[in-house]
Design a protein around this motif. Sequence first.
Motif, PDB file in Angstrom:
ATOM      1  N   VAL A 153      14.497  45.873  48.661  1.00  0.00           N
ATOM      2  CA  VAL A 153      15.109  45.984  49.989  1.00  0.00           C
ATOM      3  C   VAL A 153      15.538  47.412  50.248  1.00  0.00           C
ATOM      4  CG1 VAL A 153      17.116  45.317  51.363  1.00  0.00           C
ATOM      5  CG2 VAL A 153      15.850  43.574  50.072  1.00  0.00           C
ATOM      6  N   GLU A 154      16.154  48.036  49.244  1.00  0.00           N
ATOM      7  CA  GLU A 154      16.682  49.392  49.416  1.00  0.00           C
ATOM      8  C   GLU A 154      15.576  50.400  49.708  1.00  0.00           C
ATOM      9  OE1 GLU A 154      19.382  46.754  47.436  1.00  0.00           O
ATOM     10  OE2 GLU A 154      17.350  47.359  46.840  1.00  0.00           O
ATOM     11  N   SER A 155      14.479  50.332  48.952  1.00  0.00           N
ATOM     12  CA  SER A 155      13.400  51.299  49.185  1.00  0.00           C
ATOM     13  C   SER A 155      12.705  51.021  50.519  1.00  0.00           C
ATOM     14  CB  SER A 155      12.389  51.276  48.038  1.00  0.00           C
ATOM     15  OG  SER A 155      11.852  49.989  47.836  1.00  0.00           O
ATOM     16  N   GLY A 156      12.676  49.739  50.926  1.00  0.00           N
ATOM     17  CA  GLY A 156      12.117  49.408  52.225  1.00  0.00           C
ATOM     18  C   GLY A 156      12.933  49.978  53.364  1.00  0.00           C
ATOM     19  N   ARG A 186      19.534  35.284  48.538  1.00  0.00           N
ATOM     20  CA  ARG A 186      20.361  35.442  49.730  1.00  0.00           C
ATOM     21  C   ARG A 186      20.685  36.908  50.023  1.00  0.00           C
ATOM     22  NH1 ARG A 186      25.774  35.815  51.277  1.00  0.00           N
ATOM     23  NH2 ARG A 186      26.219  34.723  53.246  1.00  0.00           N
ATOM     24  N   ASP A 187      21.049  37.668  48.999  1.00  0.00           N
ATOM     25  CA  ASP A 187      21.425  39.065  49.230  1.00  0.00           C
ATOM     26  C   ASP A 187      20.276  39.864  49.841  1.00  0.00           C
ATOM     27  OD1 ASP A 187      23.939  38.563  48.268  1.00  0.00           O
ATOM     28  OD2 ASP A 187      23.621  39.509  46.314  1.00  0.00           O
ATOM     29  N   SER A 188      19.056  39.537  49.434  1.00  0.00           N
ATOM     30  CA  SER A 188      17.905  40.276  49.977  1.00  0.00           C
ATOM     31  C   SER A 188      17.730  39.987  51.463  1.00  0.00           C
ATOM     32  CB  SER A 188      16.636  39.930  49.203  1.00  0.00           C
ATOM     33  OG  SER A 188      16.235  38.586  49.416  1.00  0.00           O
ATOM     34  N   ASP A 244      17.372  28.735  51.864  1.00  0.00           N
ATOM     35  CA  ASP A 244      18.765  28.518  52.268  1.00  0.00           C
ATOM     36  C   ASP A 244      19.258  29.680  53.128  1.00  0.00           C
ATOM     37  OD1 ASP A 244      18.643  26.240  50.704  1.00  0.00           O
ATOM     38  OD2 ASP A 244      19.943  27.011  49.113  1.00  0.00           O
ATOM     39  N   ALA A 245      18.958  30.903  52.672  1.00  0.00           N
ATOM     40  CA  ALA A 245      19.419  32.094  53.383  1.00  0.00           C
ATOM     41  C   ALA A 245      18.715  32.245  54.725  1.00  0.00           C
ATOM     42  CB  ALA A 245      19.198  33.332  52.521  1.00  0.00           C
ATOM     43  N   LEU A 246      17.433  31.933  54.770  1.00  0.00           N
ATOM     44  CA  LEU A 246      16.706  32.016  56.037  1.00  0.00           C
ATOM     45  C   LEU A 246      17.307  31.066  57.066  1.00  0.00           C
ATOM     46  CD1 LEU A 246      12.997  32.195  54.755  1.00  0.00           C
ATOM     47  CD2 LEU A 246      14.379  34.075  55.675  1.00  0.00           C
TER      48      LEU A 246
END
Length: 292
Positions: A153-156, A186-188, A244-246
């Motif tokens: 996620v960070e590099s994206g 979830r964090d992503s 769940d996160a979506l």
Amino acid sequence: MKIAAFSGVFLDYSIHQAMEYTKELGFDGIEIACKEPHLSIETSRQRVEEIKTLSKAFHLKIPALAGYLGWFSTSSDNECEKSFAEFQQIVEWANILESDMIRVFQGGPNAFLAADYHYEKAAYWLKKCAGKAKEYNKKIVLEIHNMSLVETVESGLKLLNMINEENVGLIHDAGNMYITDTDYGRDSVMGLGRHLFHVHVKDEKRVDKAGAPGTFSNLTKHGEEKFLQCRLDEGEVNHQPLFDALKEVGYDKWITLECAAPHPPKERLAYDLKKVKQMLENVTVTNNQTVN
């Protein structure tokens, strides 16, 4: 959420047969791989129009064209110009096919090996692609993919910030993120926020050696590792926290199933579709209340 099949699973068949199987299996749409015999820059306009007619006949949406062009970060200027010209053709096909998103590869090397100039060069050319895509009201999606500038996620987000275009976002791919050994739960999803444009689903697991059907080697931060492509719940990627996160964030866009496990194409997609529907039925939110 709407569910699409990846036509690349059926690459040994015509696009007509791929669509027929996709419809029989009960998918809402088909994400078309930009490879022959399905679609490429060599495809004639007449054939693209025929593909559109087929999609209408089968009542299948085409949410994305899965391009294999790009690789700007490590390509020469001439190669980048060629890829950009190819992209312009694919955008025209996306317009005809009423496909909202086009996947473009950012290139490598692995994010943990990349220098700033890799990101700068990729951002320059991706920004040009974004400008062309805007002319057709299309989006560019960059897949979170191992052995690329966007492995996490960070590099994206780093690359997106350098591109700075609203019509460029990311594809969440838990299978790829498992390979990278980064969070894909979830964090992503929370970290991606509004930059989450699309979701790919497949399963993998680490194995001791490669060579058997469905296995491959990959360079990760842990060194050269071996993996086996699996059907959902037969590997080590737990997708339930992702779903769940979506649900929690109200994601109502597309999910594409692209299982590459060593099973017959139609069989493995049917299996994964059943598993995804089960996970969607069992979605829970953060207060542990089941969402019906």
